[in-house]
Scaffold this active site. Structure first.
Site, short mmCIF file in Angstrom:
data_model
loop_
_atom_site.label_atom_id
_atom_site.label_comp_id
_atom_site.label_asym_id
_atom_site.label_seq_id
_atom_site.Cartn_x
_atom_site.Cartn_y
_atom_site.Cartn_z
N HIS A 139 5.81 4.46 0.04
CA HIS A 139 5.61 3.16 0.68
C HIS A 139 5.93 3.32 2.15
CE1 HIS A 139 5.29 -1.24 0.93
NE2 HIS A 139 6.22 -1.12 1.86
N CYS A 140 4.96 3.01 3.00
CA CYS A 140 5.11 3.22 4.44
C CYS A 140 5.45 1.90 5.13
CB CYS A 140 3.82 3.79 5.03
SG CYS A 140 3.89 4.05 6.82
N PRO A 141 6.66 1.75 5.68
CA PRO A 141 7.02 0.50 6.36
C PRO A 141 6.22 0.29 7.64
CG PRO A 141 8.76 2.15 6.59
CD PRO A 141 7.80 2.70 5.61
N GLY A 144 3.23 -1.26 6.34
CA GLY A 144 3.46 -2.45 5.53
C GLY A 144 2.67 -2.38 4.24
#
Length: 281
Positions: A139-141, A144
């Site tokens: 999951h890439c912040p 998003g």
């Protein structure tokens, strides 16, 4: 549905921040009279057009990676089930659990009690997104969004374009800086270019490392999750550490990564494992 938390709110603001930083750096370089980009702009040179093209291609790949469905698996109606059980646990007659339809589960697959649905091989439940994602990478912040089977190639292309753009911008910024006067005069004359250089240096370093790493994963047919958590993944932990059942060779892996669509990983895994067992003495 995504959970309401401070992390989700932060991730919602990341995309405008990415666009704001990108255009801030671009316009500082563009309107700096001593920069080669400014001179190319004034003369309508192909150098300027190439920079514009690379900028918008990078932003396009960022948007595709950020807003595209990463490969969410279908969900069923909610129930009281709230944990992920492995196929081996579900088949254990001593386990006190409600009756479930296991006909869709294959060897190595899981059942997600959050999504209330079978979890295909290489899928993982993301608690930030609240969904299971096919061929889950991470999951890439900054996006998003999750990086999975349907948007991993766009994430990789974004990293490549962003690295090239940041390095190119860093060269332009350094070349545009004034080299005369005292230290204070130099700082005053080059403050904005210096800020841009620091942003570009950080961007080039971060995306460059990630681009190299994800290129390696692409050629090996792996994901970040599988490499980092191999010892905890049900379909990999019993295999030799150096063996990857999804590796089809570097060229084939790269082609299927960039051009391929959704694949039946369960079938591929079963066929590969069965073939490996048949070859053992």
């Amino acid at each position: 549905m995504r959970s309401c938390c401070s992390l989700c709110s932060l991730e919602t603001a990341v995309r405008p921040v990415h666009f704001a930083l990108t255009f801030f750096v671009f316009f500082v370089l563009l309107f700096s009279e001593s920069s080669v980009l400014n001179k190319a702009w004034r003369s309508n040179d192909t150098y300027f057009l190439t920079a514009i093209l690379l900028l918008f291609v990078s932003l396009l790949f960022y948007l595709l990676a950020a807003i595209r469905d990463p490969g969410y698996t279908p969900r069923q109606d909610p129930s009281t089930q709230n944990q992920v059980l492995s196929l081996e646990t579900l088949e254990n007659p001593k386990t006190d659990i409600p009756a479930l339809d296991l006909s869709h589960l294959s060897r190595g697959s899981n059942y997600c009690r959050v999504c209330c649905a079978p979890q295909p091989i290489r899928s993982k439940h993301c608690y930030t997104c609240g969904r299971c994602v096919r061929r889950f990478d991470h999951h890439c912040p900054w996006l998003g969004n999750c990086v999975g089977e349907r948007n991993h190639r766009f994430f990789w292309l974004f990293l490549g374009c962003e690295t090239a753009l940041a390095l190119w911008g860093l060269i332009i910024a350094c070349g545009a800086m004034s080299r005369s006067g005292t230290v204070l005069e130099w700082l005053k004359a080059n403050l904005m270019l210096l800020v841009c250089s620091l942003i570009l240096l950080l961007a080039a370093f971060t995306t460059g490392i990630l681009f190299v790493y994800h290129s390696y994963l692409m050629l090996c047919g792996q994901t970040t999750w599988e490499q980092a958590c191999r010892h905890r993944i049900s379909y990999l932990k019993e295999l030799d550490d150096v063996y990857n059942p999804f590796d089809e060779g570097g060229c084939s892996n790269a082609y299927r990564f960039v051009c391929g669509g959704t694949r039946d990983w369960d079938q591929m895994y079963s066929a590969t494992i069965n073939r490996r067992v048949s070859l053992q003495p």
